[in-house]
Design a protein around this motif. Sequence first.
Motif, PDB file in Angstrom:
ATOM      1  N   ALA A 103      -3.255 -11.383   6.658  1.00 39.63           N
ATOM      2  CA  ALA A 103      -4.542 -11.517   7.352  1.00 39.63           C
ATOM      3  C   ALA A 103      -5.394 -10.275   7.116  1.00 39.63           C
ATOM      4  O   ALA A 103      -5.624  -9.461   8.015  1.00 39.63           O
ATOM      5  CB  ALA A 103      -4.306 -11.754   8.839  1.00 39.63           C
ATOM      6  N   LEU A 104      -5.867 -10.137   5.885  1.00 35.77           N
ATOM      7  CA  LEU A 104      -6.696  -8.983   5.488  1.00 35.77           C
ATOM      8  C   LEU A 104      -7.802  -9.495   4.574  1.00 35.77           C
ATOM      9  O   LEU A 104      -7.620 -10.511   3.889  1.00 35.77           O
ATOM     10  CB  LEU A 104      -5.848  -7.959   4.727  1.00 35.77           C
ATOM     11  N   TYR A 105      -8.930  -8.792   4.571  1.00 40.95           N
ATOM     12  CA  TYR A 105     -10.027  -9.183   3.683  1.00 40.95           C
ATOM     13  C   TYR A 105      -9.694  -8.748   2.267  1.00 40.95           C
ATOM     14  O   TYR A 105      -9.585  -7.551   1.989  1.00 40.95           O
ATOM     15  CB  TYR A 105     -11.333  -8.531   4.121  1.00 40.95           C
ATOM     16  N   PRO A 106      -9.554  -9.696   1.336  1.00 39.54           N
ATOM     17  CA  PRO A 106      -9.168  -9.323  -0.030  1.00 39.54           C
ATOM     18  C   PRO A 106     -10.249  -8.530  -0.760  1.00 39.54           C
ATOM     19  O   PRO A 106      -9.947  -7.774  -1.667  1.00 39.54           O
ATOM     20  CB  PRO A 106      -8.927 -10.672  -0.716  1.00 39.54           C
ATOM     21  N   ASP A 107     -11.515  -8.709  -0.331  1.00 31.71           N
ATOM     22  CA  ASP A 107     -12.613  -8.041  -1.039  1.00 31.71           C
ATOM     23  C   ASP A 107     -12.924  -6.659  -0.467  1.00 31.71           C
ATOM     24  O   ASP A 107     -13.842  -5.985  -0.932  1.00 31.71           O
ATOM     25  CB  ASP A 107     -13.879  -8.915  -1.014  1.00 31.71           C
ATOM     26  N   LEU A 108     -12.164  -6.243   0.536  1.00 34.85           N
ATOM     27  CA  LEU A 108     -12.327  -4.884   1.066  1.00 34.85           C
ATOM     28  C   LEU A 108     -11.136  -4.041   0.630  1.00 34.85           C
ATOM     29  O   LEU A 108     -10.067  -4.562   0.300  1.00 34.85           O
ATOM     30  CB  LEU A 108     -12.406  -4.907   2.594  1.00 34.85           C
ATOM     31  N   THR A 109     -11.311  -2.729   0.662  1.00 29.88           N
ATOM     32  CA  THR A 109     -10.205  -1.838   0.310  1.00 29.88           C
ATOM     33  C   THR A 109      -9.219  -1.768   1.478  1.00 29.88           C
ATOM     34  O   THR A 109      -9.532  -2.206   2.599  1.00 29.88           O
ATOM     35  CB  THR A 109     -10.710  -0.416   0.017  1.00 29.88           C
TER      36      THR A 109
END
Lengths: 328, 388
Positions: A103-109
């Motif tokens: 559950a993490l934004y793939p497009d953010l670092t």
Amino acid sequence: MTVAKLAAAPRTAVAPEPTGPVLSCAGLVKRFAQRTAVDGIGFQVDAGEIYGLLGPNGAGKTTTIKMVCGLLDADAGVVTIGGRPLAELSVRALVGYVPQDIALYPDLTARENLAFLGRLYGLRAGLLDERIAEALELTGLSDRDKDRVEAYSGGMKRRLNIAAGLLHHPKLLVLDEPTVGVDPQSRHAILERVQALGDSGMAVVYTTHYMEEADRVCDRVGIIDRGRLIAEGTKRQLVSRLGEKDRIDLVASGDLQALAASMRGVTGVESAAAAADRVHVVAADGRSVLPDLVEAAERSGATLTSVEVSEADLESVFLNLTGTALRE
Amino acid sequence: MRGTLAVARTSLLRVTKDRRALFFLIVLPIAVILIIGATVRGFSTIRVGVVDLGAGSAGRSLTVAMQRAGDLDVRHYATISAATTAVSRGEVATAVVLPAGMDAALRSGQAVDVAIFADRSNTTQQAAAAAVGSVVAKVGARVQAASFASSQAFGTYEADLRTAAALQQTNTQSRVVSRVVDSNSQTLPQGFSYSAPTMLVLFVFLNALASGAVIIETRRLGIYERMAAAPVRRSTIVLGETLAYFTVALGQAALIVLIGAVVFGVSWGNPVAATSLVLLWALVGAGAGVLSGTLFRTPEQASAIGPPVGIALAMLGGCMWPLSIESSVMRQLGHLTPQAWAVDAWTDLLSRGGTLASIAPKLGVLAAFAVGLLALSMTRLRKVVAQR
């Protein structure tokens, strides 16, 4: 060791020191339409204890921990964290939740993801930066903190997923099958870190359907089947329920369900269940029933590839209690 | 509040990192404003249907006179029925019937009836009929002069008619030139003053619909669940997402206003009224965007269905061409969309020197749209956040 640093770091201001068990839940019930997913489950977890919820897929593990984390409202039962009811919003700051999905934004670092989740837990400015650095170091991702998550390997994503649950220094860490889909090396690393977190004084709830994981990291295990907690205790306590019994693994080809059924009729066999490429058998004396098991295999038309007799373990306990294997 | 800002900040960060989103937010609207602004001209031209039933040279002269009148666009029809049907469909604003034997009748000094078809209740058609009537009157004066001259034995009718026409051209006449100052113009000014406000209305809404994909992706990644496990209320998460959508819509609108003014020389009218309109339109866009994120099941659906829906609503609402050239039915249908009210408000501000007071009723309708969309979308998003 980074774990020592984690234990020594200051706690989040909103989290008061708990007394008694960190997690206490009793009589949890959850129904979805006509189906009862969780039926009266209750257990406690103390500080520094790793509690495993062991059961096959669909047993009710995830539903249980979602109620523990306040993500699902229980139809009945009570959950307290550090002695305080979960209904208090600030109590959630005591819990770190690591979902089964990445559950993490793939497009953010990695750093941006952690900063976002840290802010949701009330971390600000210097403390937030400090906790991000600590979580990245703990999960071995410090040198990749400015990379987008989509560029990470599966194992790195899993580690970052766990790091996100640790940012706010929770009293209770809830991990929902954190090793699903990772390579053996990453799995080993994750299990090591979970053990270290328990050693640091954190209470951990760890759900899995891998017997060997529960066997390795959990201080106590609750076995769930069809929404019910059917047994609970340390590995030794659970296995001792079986007495001096053996586990026999027969790798075979053919109709394994039929083979397991025929083996249940062998004198001395207490339970038998098919799973993947093998049949698990629990018997009072493995060596004495072995000839009859081989004969049963011949009768049912199955071809045996290998046979292994070992001491009973958690899988044997589950098989004995439910009549089914953990992974069918 | 901090949780709301954390959610909004992260959603906005994702927008700034998405090159495709930046293209649709900035580059495409400006390109379309440039293209449409450079090409759209002539919504003030009146289309006139002409039925020549055998009027002869007098009829042809009248037709040529109408073609030379700058504001009339002449189209020919074979029958009166075809011409009146075209009027009723709005294909032409009015129809003129040139009767058989018109030329012979005029030569013999008889009066000729030139029928002009227009709906009395339709102001556009009445204006068209008046414009055609003035051309007919001008040609009629020429015919009268020629008839008089020839009847007094000053040459032939044809030669006198040519002389009268030439005199009409060369004689200095008093002319009334109209300029738009607080007029009743039903359309935006031409050029960039037309394309910038209409494309602002179109793109802010369209991009909001398409960006519903962001909410769907966040849900599918399980991030709403993770947010819900934090010590924040669900309403905090919903407010944060909505704030992000509002900020993106407002930013895009502000950018179009700025570039429109600085690069294309668009005068946006009363600043307070224009700012109110932009703010309300950004709220409408935010409501539509969040709703889109809760209606579609996959990001691909939102990206594929959102833009066509946005364009269809823009067409209905008068972003592509003025609703004033549409039939009354289409105008009423168009005003079921918020776009029509926004374009009407811009028309008031840019064409009629409108103020906050004069566009207040339109702002009221837009506020109702904004409240309705936001209430519905935020209620639905709250359910999405709560889904497990």
